[in-house]
Design a protein around this motif. Sequence first.
Motif, PDB file in Angstrom:
ATOM      1  N   TRP A  80      -6.726 -12.408  24.249  1.00 52.02           N
ATOM      2  CA  TRP A  80      -6.698 -10.944  24.398  1.00 52.02           C
ATOM      3  C   TRP A  80      -6.336 -10.272  23.086  1.00 52.02           C
ATOM      4  N   ARG A  81      -5.459 -10.885  22.322  1.00 49.41           N
ATOM      5  CA  ARG A  81      -5.087 -10.316  21.028  1.00 49.41           C
ATOM      6  C   ARG A  81      -6.293 -10.288  20.092  1.00 49.41           C
ATOM      7  N   ASN A  82      -7.089 -11.358  20.125  1.00 51.95           N
ATOM      8  CA  ASN A  82      -8.287 -11.416  19.287  1.00 51.95           C
ATOM      9  C   ASN A  82      -9.318 -10.378  19.734  1.00 51.95           C
ATOM     10  N   LYS A  87      -8.693  -7.505  21.197  1.00 55.27           N
ATOM     11  CA  LYS A  87      -8.223  -6.195  20.758  1.00 55.27           C
ATOM     12  C   LYS A  87      -8.444  -5.997  19.266  1.00 55.27           C
ATOM     13  N   LEU A  88      -8.197  -7.058  18.476  1.00 53.05           N
ATOM     14  CA  LEU A  88      -8.388  -6.975  17.029  1.00 53.05           C
ATOM     15  C   LEU A  88      -9.863  -6.759  16.698  1.00 53.05           C
ATOM     16  N   THR A  89     -10.744  -7.489  17.393  1.00 51.53           N
ATOM     17  CA  THR A  89     -12.179  -7.345  17.161  1.00 51.53           C
ATOM     18  C   THR A  89     -12.653  -5.948  17.525  1.00 51.53           C
ATOM     19  N   GLY A 116     -10.870  -3.256  17.530  1.00 52.62           N
ATOM     20  CA  GLY A 116     -10.344  -2.339  16.531  1.00 52.62           C
ATOM     21  C   GLY A 116     -11.176  -2.345  15.255  1.00 52.62           C
ATOM     22  N   LEU A 117     -11.594  -3.551  14.829  1.00 58.98           N
ATOM     23  CA  LEU A 117     -12.413  -3.665  13.618  1.00 58.98           C
ATOM     24  C   LEU A 117     -13.772  -3.002  13.818  1.00 58.98           C
TER      25      LEU A 117
END
Length: 220
Positions: free
Chosen positions: A185-187, A189-191, A193-194
């Motif tokens: 889930w963190r990945n 969210k990061l993706t 965001g990018l």
Amino acid sequence: MAILYALVARGSVVLAEFSATSTNASAIARQILEKIPGNNDTHVSYSQDRYIFHVKRTDALTVLCMADETAGRRIPFAFLEDIHQRFARNYGRAVISAHAYAMNDEFSRVLSQQMEYYSSDPNADRINRLKGEMSQVRNVMIENIDKVLERGDRLELLVDKTANMQGNTFRFRKQARRFRSTVWWRNVKLTAGLILLLLVIVYVVLAFVCHGLTLPTCLK
């Protein structure tokens, strides 16, 4: 697992039990049931090597569990209180005349689920502290089980270490799955965001280019 064995009994009649590992805790528990003094409500613990048998008797209904000594007393007694309430709520007055193991098929699953919860879920202890239910545990005396059973020879508690390792492996896998899910889930969210940042940059660049193209027209 912190809690390895549990039972519910009326007097010395076992109505339901569950063991998370191969052990002779059942035989020792039955001897404890026969030796508990009087019929009054009681909260008591008995030590056996590095394991402790915790007992709660209320309204003639006895709930017992065997836990590793590292579990302390607050969590095992919170477990016993939970089991007592669930059993009394589910079966009511049927407990008075029930035969041995009458509720085992159904309630052993409840014992298994709650043992897992109180052994591995950190919320179990957190909720217990918030409720403040276990102040009574401060008054519980831990006695040596050999003294209580008045045996000349020492009772050995035999625990299958392989089964214990399997239980630890299961808990490790559960925690690993939870960790992988968190990382995934963190990945995500990061993706996301990018991608959003990239779209904003593209929009700004396009806006700047379009503005540059229309500027000469404005000057005319």
